[in-house]
Design an enzyme around this catalytic site. Structure first.
Site, PDB file in Angstrom:
ATOM      1  N   TYR A   7       8.990  -2.842  36.489  1.00 56.71           N
ATOM      2  CA  TYR A   7       8.375  -3.922  36.894  1.00 56.71           C
ATOM      3  C   TYR A   7       6.811  -3.898  36.730  1.00 56.71           C
ATOM      4  O   TYR A   7       6.507  -2.684  36.985  1.00 56.71           O
ATOM      5  CB  TYR A   7       8.660  -4.402  38.163  1.00 56.71           C
ATOM      6  CG  TYR A   7       8.663  -3.541  39.261  1.00 56.71           C
ATOM      7  CD1 TYR A   7       7.391  -2.896  39.853  1.00 56.71           C
ATOM      8  CD2 TYR A   7       9.978  -2.799  39.508  1.00 56.71           C
ATOM      9  CE1 TYR A   7       7.667  -1.880  40.766  1.00 56.71           C
ATOM     10  CE2 TYR A   7       9.917  -1.720  40.529  1.00 56.71           C
ATOM     11  CZ  TYR A   7       8.724  -1.288  41.161  1.00 56.71           C
ATOM     12  OH  TYR A   7       8.875  -0.126  41.991  1.00 56.71           O
ATOM     13  N   ASP A  44       8.163  -4.032  47.950  1.00 63.34           N
ATOM     14  CA  ASP A  44       8.609  -2.463  47.878  1.00 63.34           C
ATOM     15  C   ASP A  44       8.184  -1.994  46.417  1.00 63.34           C
ATOM     16  O   ASP A  44       8.879  -1.494  45.726  1.00 63.34           O
ATOM     17  CB  ASP A  44      10.042  -2.015  48.154  1.00 63.34           C
ATOM     18  CG  ASP A  44      10.187  -0.662  48.054  1.00 63.34           C
ATOM     19  OD1 ASP A  44       9.289   0.062  48.369  1.00 63.34           O
ATOM     20  OD2 ASP A  44      11.504  -0.548  48.144  1.00 63.34           O
ATOM     21  N   ILE A  45       6.850  -2.033  46.158  1.00 62.75           N
ATOM     22  CA  ILE A  45       6.340  -1.615  44.776  1.00 62.75           C
ATOM     23  C   ILE A  45       6.130  -0.016  44.840  1.00 62.75           C
ATOM     24  O   ILE A  45       5.306   0.295  45.643  1.00 62.75           O
ATOM     25  CB  ILE A  45       5.016  -2.483  44.451  1.00 62.75           C
ATOM     26  CG1 ILE A  45       5.322  -3.758  44.687  1.00 62.75           C
ATOM     27  CG2 ILE A  45       4.311  -2.142  43.265  1.00 62.75           C
ATOM     28  CD1 ILE A  45       6.516  -4.472  43.967  1.00 62.75           C
ATOM     29  N   GLU A  46       6.734   0.554  44.066  1.00 60.52           N
ATOM     30  CA  GLU A  46       6.512   1.992  43.928  1.00 60.52           C
ATOM     31  C   GLU A  46       6.169   2.703  42.521  1.00 60.52           C
ATOM     32  O   GLU A  46       6.205   4.017  42.469  1.00 60.52           O
ATOM     33  CB  GLU A  46       8.017   2.580  44.602  1.00 60.52           C
ATOM     34  CG  GLU A  46       8.230   2.411  45.937  1.00 60.52           C
ATOM     35  CD  GLU A  46       9.441   2.965  46.584  1.00 60.52           C
ATOM     36  OE1 GLU A  46       9.649   4.259  46.026  1.00 60.52           O
ATOM     37  OE2 GLU A  46      10.128   2.429  47.484  1.00 60.52           O
ATOM     38  N   SER A  47       6.087   1.872  41.598  1.00 62.90           N
ATOM     39  CA  SER A  47       5.711   2.229  40.357  1.00 62.90           C
ATOM     40  C   SER A  47       5.089   1.287  39.675  1.00 62.90           C
ATOM     41  O   SER A  47       4.756   0.092  39.925  1.00 62.90           O
ATOM     42  CB  SER A  47       6.975   2.800  39.455  1.00 62.90           C
ATOM     43  OG  SER A  47       7.902   1.874  39.261  1.00 62.90           O
TER      44      SER A  47
END
Length: 295
Positions: A107, A147-150
């Site tokens: 994403y 929950d953005i992690e990349s």
């Protein structure tokens, strides 16, 4: 009699303060087919918020994809049956949100227009809009969890603004986020700077620099104070793994949480409760049941 009345007034005040600081529990559901149904999670009576995880592919021209691991195959329409569970949960007063991102997704938001298109997709397919192919059926979710992690932190502020604006069309769209505990968060930071978020579940795990460790809550409480003083949000939650197996680090034994950590953070008027990763681990460990009376 005056002394008695005074004593009763003090007891009432103390009970009022305690009630005002009583928190709730949020949990992530969707990433393990062995965690039970969504209805099971809600019927446990343990949670006030359940985060359906994850919409793991979106943005930059990609076809959005919902990944619910072993529960159902959204691409073939196999998750539409969850609509009844969602509505049942909401009937119990539980907020059900769509969590976007996660640690293993594909994403990115490439432009402001891209953010607008993703917001419209989420609105029409999961919230109050209309679509002929709603992955979770006709149920209308209560909001969206970031929950953005990349990828990139860019344009999630635009996404938050667009999603928030849909609240003007009727039902409120709740916005929540799960930043890592180092402040500011590298991925969710720009979105959180908008001040539009209702709940922020700070991940105090897999981040040794701001975790509880060996009976010492100093690093955690320092980070907590940075967060509650650094951004505008409705309430903040202590995000934790529900068992030692749920994360590489950061698990807090229930007794330590209730005796040491929660008393150190519940003094804040912005305290909301505890977030757990995840329903699967919680169902195995009984963690939420062990802490619920103290949250």
């Amino acid at each position: 009699m005056a002394a008695t009345r005074s004593g009763l007034a003090i007891l009432f005040l103390l009970s009022f303060v305690a009630a005002a600081q009583a928190g709730t529990i949020a949990v992530y559901w969707g990433q393990n087919g062995d965690e039970g149904t969504l209805a099971d999670a809600c019927n446990s009576g343990l949670y006030s918020y359940v985060l359906i995880s994850f919409l793991s592919t979106f943005g930059n021209g990609q076809t959005p994809q919902l990944n619910l691991a072993g529960h159902c195959d959204a691409a073939s329409g196999g998750c539409a049956g969850l609509s009844g569970d969602i509505q049942s949960c909401q009937g119990r007063g539980i907020k059900i949100l769509l969590s976007i991102g996660g640690s293993g997704g594909s994403y990115i938001l490439s432009t402001q227009d891209d953010a607008s298109q993703v917001a419209a997709y989420i609105w029409n397919n999961y919230l109050g809009g209309q679509s002929s192919s709603r992955p979770l059926g006709g149920a209308v979710l209560d909001g969206v969890d970031f929950d953005i992690e990349s990828g990139s932190p860019d344009h999630y502020d635009d996404l938050a603004n667009y999603l928030s604006a849909y609240s003007n069309q009727g039902k409120k769209v709740y916005l929540t986020a799960a930043p890592q505990c180092p402040f500011p968060d590298a991925w969710d930071g720009k979105a959180l700077a908008t001040g539009l978020f209702d709940f922020v579940w700070i991940q105090f795990y897999n981040n040794p620099g701001c975790e509880y460790s060996g009976g010492d809550a100093t690093s955690l409480t320092n980070a907590w104070n940075q967060w509650i003083g650094g951004i505008q949000a409705g309430e903040f939650f202590v995000g934790l793994p529900a068992s030692p197996q749920a994360a590489q680090s950061g698990f807090i034994p229930a007794g330590d949480l209730t005796s040491t950590v929660l008393p150190a953070v519940k003094g804040s008027s912005k305290y909301g409760g505890v977030m757990l990763w995840s329903r699967y681990y919680d169902a195995q460990s009984g963690y939420s049941a062990a802490i619920s009376s103290s949250v």
